[in-house]
Design an enzyme around this catalytic site. Sequence first.
Site, PDB file in Angstrom:
ATOM      1  N   ASN A   9      -1.402   0.448   0.788  1.00 23.87           N
ATOM      2  CA  ASN A   9      -2.224   1.559   0.285  1.00 23.87           C
ATOM      3  C   ASN A   9      -1.712   2.822   0.963  1.00 23.87           C
ATOM      4  OD1 ASN A   9      -4.152   3.407  -0.427  1.00 23.87           O
ATOM      5  ND2 ASN A   9      -5.810   2.486   0.771  1.00 23.87           N
ATOM      6  N   LYS A  11      -2.553   5.747   0.452  1.00 25.71           N
ATOM      7  CA  LYS A  11      -3.584   6.801   0.505  1.00 25.71           C
ATOM      8  C   LYS A  11      -2.972   8.121   0.045  1.00 25.71           C
ATOM      9  CE  LYS A  11      -5.774   4.304   4.253  1.00 25.71           C
ATOM     10  NZ  LYS A  11      -6.892   4.265   5.150  1.00 25.71           N
ATOM     11  N   HIS A  94     -12.735   1.335  -2.420  1.00 24.99           N
ATOM     12  CA  HIS A  94     -12.267   1.529  -1.039  1.00 24.99           C
ATOM     13  C   HIS A  94     -13.352   2.283  -0.272  1.00 24.99           C
ATOM     14  CE1 HIS A  94      -9.931   2.908   2.392  1.00 24.99           C
ATOM     15  NE2 HIS A  94      -9.057   1.967   2.096  1.00 24.99           N
ATOM     16  N   GLU A  96     -13.241   4.624   1.715  1.00 32.02           N
ATOM     17  CA  GLU A  96     -13.083   6.090   1.728  1.00 32.02           C
ATOM     18  C   GLU A  96     -13.656   6.690   0.445  1.00 32.02           C
ATOM     19  OE1 GLU A  96      -8.899   6.122   2.648  1.00 32.02           O
ATOM     20  OE2 GLU A  96      -9.357   5.377   4.656  1.00 32.02           O
ATOM     21  N   GLU A 165     -12.631  -5.321   4.084  1.00 36.36           N
ATOM     22  CA  GLU A 165     -12.158  -4.234   4.931  1.00 36.36           C
ATOM     23  C   GLU A 165     -13.319  -3.697   5.769  1.00 36.36           C
ATOM     24  OE1 GLU A 165      -8.262  -2.482   3.328  1.00 36.36           O
ATOM     25  OE2 GLU A 165      -9.902  -1.210   2.703  1.00 36.36           O
ATOM     26  N   SER A 209      -6.353  -1.985   9.877  1.00 35.64           N
ATOM     27  CA  SER A 209      -5.372  -1.937  10.975  1.00 35.64           C
ATOM     28  C   SER A 209      -4.542  -3.213  11.093  1.00 35.64           C
ATOM     29  CB  SER A 209      -6.065  -1.596  12.299  1.00 35.64           C
ATOM     30  OG  SER A 209      -6.707  -0.329  12.198  1.00 35.64           O
TER      31      SER A 209
HETATM   32  C1  PEP Z   1      -6.821   0.723   4.073  1.00 32.83           C
HETATM   33  O1  PEP Z   1      -6.824   1.930   3.918  1.00 32.83           O
HETATM   34  O2  PEP Z   1      -7.115  -0.010   3.131  1.00 32.83           O
HETATM   35  C2  PEP Z   1      -6.437   0.201   5.380  1.00 32.83           C
HETATM   36  C3  PEP Z   1      -6.610  -1.075   5.618  1.00 32.83           C
HETATM   37  O3  PEP Z   1      -5.934   1.106   6.279  1.00 32.83           O
HETATM   38  P1  PEP Z   1      -5.296   0.780   7.724  1.00 32.83           P
HETATM   39  O4  PEP Z   1      -4.360  -0.394   7.543  1.00 32.83           O
HETATM   40  O5  PEP Z   1      -4.562   2.023   8.092  1.00 32.83           O
HETATM   41  O6  PEP Z   1      -6.414   0.457   8.637  1.00 32.83           O
END
Ligand code: PEP
Length: 250
Positions: A9, A11, A94, A96, A165, A209
């Site tokens: 992703n 973003k 997501h 966000e 997530e 992460s």
């Molecule tokens: C995400 O945005 O779906 C995500 C898992 O980000 P990160 O791996 O940076 O935590």
Amino acid sequence: MNRKLIAGNWKMNASLAGNTALVQAVLAGIGDAACDAAVCVPAPYLAQVQGLLAGSTLALGAQDVSSHEAGAYTGEVSAAMLREFGVRYAIVGHSERRQYHGEDDAVVAEKARQALAAGITPIVCVGETLAQRESGATEEVVKRQMAAVIHTNGHCISEIVVAYEPVWAIGTGKTASPEQAQQVHAVLRTQIKAATSQPGRVRILYGGSMNAANAAQLLAQPDIDGGLIGGASLKPADFLSIISAASNAA
Ligand code: PEP
């Protein structure tokens, strides 16, 4: 067992030149990976990345899709439009988007429905905030988020991908431990089993992460079928190393 899926992703991080360099580096190292892999890119770059991925095993994904089919929805991108650019996966719900754009469970479920109707696999994100985890509400929250998608999509949910997530782990460098992640994945698996006669088709990814150092341990868990990768998907060596961990865990 399903092949694992590693989806990047990006973003809101992209540029024409940067995308070319990133995709070329990933394609140069991916070989014949024993897992599925995809990159979910910002909408303006779909045509460019579709071209870069042509003939490769890396699939194209979008980061969102409209909950409407067509019409007077300024700024929205429909599932049919995504399909025209060869999009195979669309992230929906997501955190966000839930947090900054007010998307609730019903909208997320509708987005999943629009994607499925256009032949796109929605990657449905669910996950609890830190406050919800600390108050013991994790299970209740992810089950409520999933229930809305199941309610709206019925038996079609055998065609979705789920991404667990935990919000507190996204972009923070804090990862759920393999045991914490597995526990929630098992809850989601049970919920999916009760909702479709083909639960085995549904892959449940972990996101939050995930990186080159922790991927193997997370992907070794019985109910973790892959990863949704934010930050590490922007670094070709790290993304490739997660793809390799998924291939070895297959
Ligand atoms: C995400 O945005 O779906 C995500 C898992 O980000 P990160 O791996 O940076 O935590």
